[in-house]
Write a protein that holds these residues in place. Structure first.
Motif, PDB file in Angstrom:
ATOM      1  N   GLU A 184       0.764  -1.297  -0.103  1.00 33.14           N
ATOM      2  CA  GLU A 184      -0.104  -0.169   0.033  1.00 33.14           C
ATOM      3  C   GLU A 184       0.696   1.380   0.012  1.00 33.14           C
ATOM      4  OE1 GLU A 184      -2.328  -0.704   3.489  1.00 33.14           O
ATOM      5  OE2 GLU A 184      -3.718  -1.841   2.476  1.00 33.14           O
ATOM      6  N   ASP A 516      -4.899 -10.601  -3.713  1.00 31.72           N
ATOM      7  CA  ASP A 516      -6.158 -10.118  -3.598  1.00 31.72           C
ATOM      8  C   ASP A 516      -6.872 -10.855  -2.212  1.00 31.72           C
ATOM      9  OD1 ASP A 516      -6.268  -8.400  -5.631  1.00 31.72           O
ATOM     10  OD2 ASP A 516      -7.331  -9.918  -7.091  1.00 31.72           O
ATOM     11  N   ARG A 586     -15.843  -3.174  -6.169  1.00 31.05           N
ATOM     12  CA  ARG A 586     -15.199  -1.968  -6.690  1.00 31.05           C
ATOM     13  C   ARG A 586     -15.722  -1.866  -8.017  1.00 31.05           C
ATOM     14  NH1 ARG A 586      -9.989  -1.993  -9.648  1.00 31.05           N
ATOM     15  NH2 ARG A 586      -9.435  -0.036 -10.336  1.00 31.05           N
ATOM     16  N   ASP A 632      -7.641  -4.478  -7.173  1.00 33.60           N
ATOM     17  CA  ASP A 632      -7.535  -2.974  -6.784  1.00 33.60           C
ATOM     18  C   ASP A 632      -6.896  -2.422  -8.023  1.00 33.60           C
ATOM     19  OD1 ASP A 632      -8.062  -3.233  -4.174  1.00 33.60           O
ATOM     20  OD2 ASP A 632      -6.202  -3.702  -3.317  1.00 33.60           O
ATOM     21  N   THR A 633      -6.338  -2.899  -9.139  1.00 33.89           N
ATOM     22  CA  THR A 633      -5.705  -2.312 -10.175  1.00 33.89           C
ATOM     23  C   THR A 633      -6.174  -2.346 -11.524  1.00 33.89           C
ATOM     24  OG1 THR A 633      -4.057  -3.898 -10.419  1.00 33.89           O
ATOM     25  CG2 THR A 633      -3.522  -1.918  -9.181  1.00 33.89           C
TER      26      THR A 633
END
Length: 817
Positions: A184, A516, A586, A632-633
């Motif tokens: 992070e 993940d 997301r 997240d990407t």
């Protein structure tokens, strides 16, 4: 008849010890732990003083039986397992098992410990036995009970709130947190531009460089020159002012000493084996175990080559130091032997000074002498240990350093630094490896005198960008675990192994990245069990276990302090935490084809993309993420590409079309209206027809093996994980029902099957209707509300701006942190 029976953990160790003890002794191996907690709930009873229910380990039953038989012929039993908590616990468990059988009546039972497998050490241990150290056993039991209670309470919570087959551990969870937080930090990192100015000089045909140090009377900070225009202006100005010459305004000479690193502990051995030998921590410990237990050197049996490899002490025995000093004088010269021995201070709070550092049992056994008897990895590790140990008792290295300031104009100067080795000292043998930083080695400078000038050929203005902190390697992770007090050195290899086997992290280019599922588990634990993944809390608990091992604390109160608030919190989170809140989806944007929202989230079978929602009239579409894609990407464009995958491969022998795709439950082969999952090694983008046919054949065979009985109307009795069950397939729709526990699958009738299936279908329908009503009630709307209007298309998020390409005015592009 053998009067003395000696028990060790491994047969290799036993073979070495047998050679040193000779006649009158029989040495047998327990093959590690002989019993463990029963692998189910209730093995540790907090309401009964943490009573622990053990059972013998199946694979070691025959070894315990052999020990019991041999004991009948012996008068004395020597428990000679390893000299740490685990070794003490193995001896205690074996003692308890033999006592339960009545095999210890009339026997003299003693505990013996040694830290190297040499004739002197073994015979000395036998002559100076002791009783079992119950404080060490208590510490090991407390650790085992803690790990069990955490695992058997947190893991089911993870199954309920995230996905099945997950686990959480008392020390693995803070270790995972380290890796996730570093990732992070890397993702938050914003690169900053800066420029360096390097003068390219020459004196007496020797080229050397100097870095701009001070400009206009001010020492340059990293970001003082931070753009190309500024760098170009400074370069041009200094070139003009210097006119091809720089004045040597100051020369400073110093001598610097570098001292050798201490001998190896478990932790530093693992770190150096990873850095220098490219071993994993597990491999390093496995090979060290082999060297400790003994290698046959062709002279009548195996010989222990190193001392015990699980230690946090940097102490060396006096006789070992004396031998090292003699060896250094003979091999490297008496001037490389310090006047007095080098002594090192142990950093660990709980280091037992009775233990030694990891060292050769005899430094006189040089690596070249034993090389022919060792395999490649044994030789490499032995050589590493030998060199580190010899170097630690040598004199310091002496470095001559020179620093010169070279002025271009008043108030602005470059600084050149160089060093040469006056006396290499310990560097003749060994230099410690470095993590994530450049070596200190510098090039020597030509002789420089204050007041003279040197030729300036050019000034390189170089653009750089700051870099994020590096991901952890195995070596730097072990170092961090030790610094934070997470676990103990003997557990680092298993911590790393667990994180990898659970697929919470991956090793990419020898660096750890969280998966993940690892990030989701970490987020859940840090949000809901903050205290228990806190580094200070974990370290404090390790300190308390150490205090138990020293007899300073009783283990049951320590267990109470942990268990009571922990258990209460687990129960609370089981009720209060919603799975949907944990598995936050997301939003990526809108599918231009259907106008439905596209999102990514963790599903029961792994990370996946979803088009649409459950509230839509049309069912959502699903596709699993490909290896390397992260929740997240992943971008909207990448997600939508997953739905363009179907590949037609051919047909089966009976004419059914074969294709591959990625669905909600992962990649699969479709044949007709049936499906076969791909294995981990199969890629849906490259799988061949031949491989697809193999998977189809395997699927058909497994389906046949599951069938116990078949009826009309598509009804079957199948083998299940928890016993036989009923299934009816009608137009690709499945209805399943449990069979009663006392049901005889050979006698049950079709009518009874239909009754069970009908009841199961009705129960499922009622549950679905109730869930829909509850959801509608929560939204304040009637259950049978009209269909929603189509949502307006959202504007996709912009892609993150790319880091600008590095530039240079002259010289080469570099990037430093």
């Amino acid at each position: 008849m053998s009067e003395n029976l000696v028990i060790v953990e491994s047969p290799a160790k036993g073979k070495t010890i047998q050679k040193y003890l000779g006649n009158g002794f029989e040495v047998l191996a327990s093959y590690g732990h002989v019993r463990d907690l029963i692998p189910k709930e209730g093995a540790v009873d907090p309401d009964n003083g943490y009573a622990m229910r053990y059972e013998i380990i199946d694979r070691n039953q025959r070894h315990v039986d052999a020990i019991a038989r041999a004991l009948k012929k012996a008068d004395n039993l020597y428990l000679a397992t390893d000299p740490d908590r685990e070794g003490e616990a193995i001896s205690w468990h074996l003692y308890e098992l033999l006592k339960e059988r009545g095999a210890l009546e009339g026997k003299n039972v003693q505990r013996v410990v040694f830290h190297e497998i040499t004739k002197r050490a073994i015979q000395d241990a036998i002559q100076h036995p002791r009783d079992l150290a119950h404080e060490l056993v208590d510490a090991q039991q407390a650790r085992r009970a803690l790990d069990y209670l955490v695992g058997f309470n947190l893991s089911p919570l993870l199954w309920r709130k995230i996905k099945p087959s997950l686990s959480a551990g008392r020390v693995q969870s803070p270790a995972l947190r380290l890796i996730v937080e570093r990732e992070e930090e890397i993702e938050r990192f914003v690169a900053q531009e800066y420029w360096t100015m390097t003068a390219q000089n020459e004196k007496d045909a020797q080229a050397f460089s100097a870095r701009l140090h001070t400009l206009d009377g001010n020492k340059l900070d990293q970001f003082d020159i931070n753009n190309e225009a500024q760098a170009t202006a400074v370069r041009g100005r200094l070139l003009k002012a210097s006119n091809g010459k720089l004045l040597v305004s100051k020369v400073e000479k110093k001598q610097r000493k570098r001292y050798p690193a201490p001998p190896f502990t478990t932790s530093t051995l693992q770190q150096e084996a990873v850095r220098k030998l490219r071993f994993s921590t597990q491999r390093a410990m496995r090979v060290a175990q082999q060297l400790y237990e003994g290698i046959d050197l062709g002279s009548g049996g195996p010989v222990g080559l190193i001392t015990y490899m699980r230690t946090d002490s940097v102490t060396l025995a006096n006789e070992a130091i004396a031998e090292l000093r003699d060896l250094i004088g003979q091999r490297y010269g008496q001037d490389k032997v310090p006047e007095t021995p080098n002594f090192y201070k142990t950093k660990s709070k709980n280091a037992q000074e009775a233990h030694e550092a990891v060292r050769p049992t005899s430094a006189l056994r040089t690596p070249e002498q034993v090389k022919q008897y060792l395999n490649e990895e044994q030789f490499k590790l032995y050589e590493l240990i030998w060199k580190r140990t010899v170097a630690c008792q040598m004199i310091f290295a002496t470095m001559d350093t020179v620093s010169a300031d070279l002025s271009a104009e008043a108030g602005s100067f470059f600084r050149a630094s160089g060093s040469t080795i006056r006396d290499p000292g310990f560097l003749l043998v060994y230099e410690e490896g470095l993590d994530d930083r450049a070596s200190e080695k510098e090039s020597p400078l030509p002789p420089l005198t204050e007041g003279e000038t040197v030729t300036l050929h050019d000034i390189n203005a170089e653009q750089h960008f700051t870099e994020p902190p590096p991901r952890y390697s195995e070596a730097s992770l072990v170092k961090a675990l030790e610094e934070f007090g997470i676990g103990r050195p003997s557990t680092y290899a298993s911590i790393i192994s667990t994180l990898l086997s659970r697929e919470y992290v991956e090793l990419d280019s020898r660096r750890f990245t969280p998966t993940d599922i690892g990030r989701i588990v970490n987020r859940f634990l840090t949000e809901h069990f903050t205290q228990y993944v806190d580094y200070d809390f974990t370290a404090n608990l390790e300190d308390q276990l150490d205090a138990i091992s020293r007899g300073e604390k009783a283990w049951v109160p320590v267990m109470d302090d942990f268990w009571q608030p922990f258990h209460k919190l687990v129960d609370e989170k089981m009720e209060s935490v919603n799975r949907s809140d944990v598995l936050q989806s997301r939003e990526l944007g809108i599918d231009p084809k259907s106008g439905r929202p596209v999102s990514v989230r963790l599903g029961r079978y792994g990370p996946m993309v979803q088009i649409g929602t459950r509230d839509d009239e049309e069912k959502p579409e699903f596709a699993s993420l490909r290896p390397g894609m992260k929740l997240d990407t992943v971008t909207l464009e990448e997600a939508l590409e997953l739905f363009k995958l179907p590949r037609h491969l051919g047909e089966t022998e009976d004419g059914k079309a074969i294709s591959t795709n990625v669905g909600r439950f992962g990649p699969y082969v479709k044949f007709g209206d049936q499906f076969a999952s791909l294995k981990k090694e199969d890629d849906p983008h490259t799988i061949t027809l031949e491989r697809a046919l193999e998977l189809i054949a395997e699927k058909k065979q497994k389906d046949l093996e599951k069938i116990i009985r078949e009826f009309d109307n598509g009804i079957q009795i199948l083998k299940g994980r928890w016993g036989p069950y009923l299934q009816q397939v009608v137009k690709r729709s499945k209805v399943q029902a449990r069979l009663p526990k006392d049901c005889d699958t050979d006698k049950i009738t079709l009518e009874e099957c239909l009754t069970l299936l009908t009841a199961a279908a009705e129960a499922k329908s009622s549950k679905k209707a109730a869930k829909k009503a509850d959801a509608a009630k929560a939204d304040g709307e009637p259950a049978d509300k009209p269909a929603k209007e189509a949502k307006p298309k959202a504007t996709p998020k912009k892609a993150a701006a790319k880091k600008p390409a590095a530039k240079k005015t002259t010289g080469s592009k570099k990037s430093t942190s």
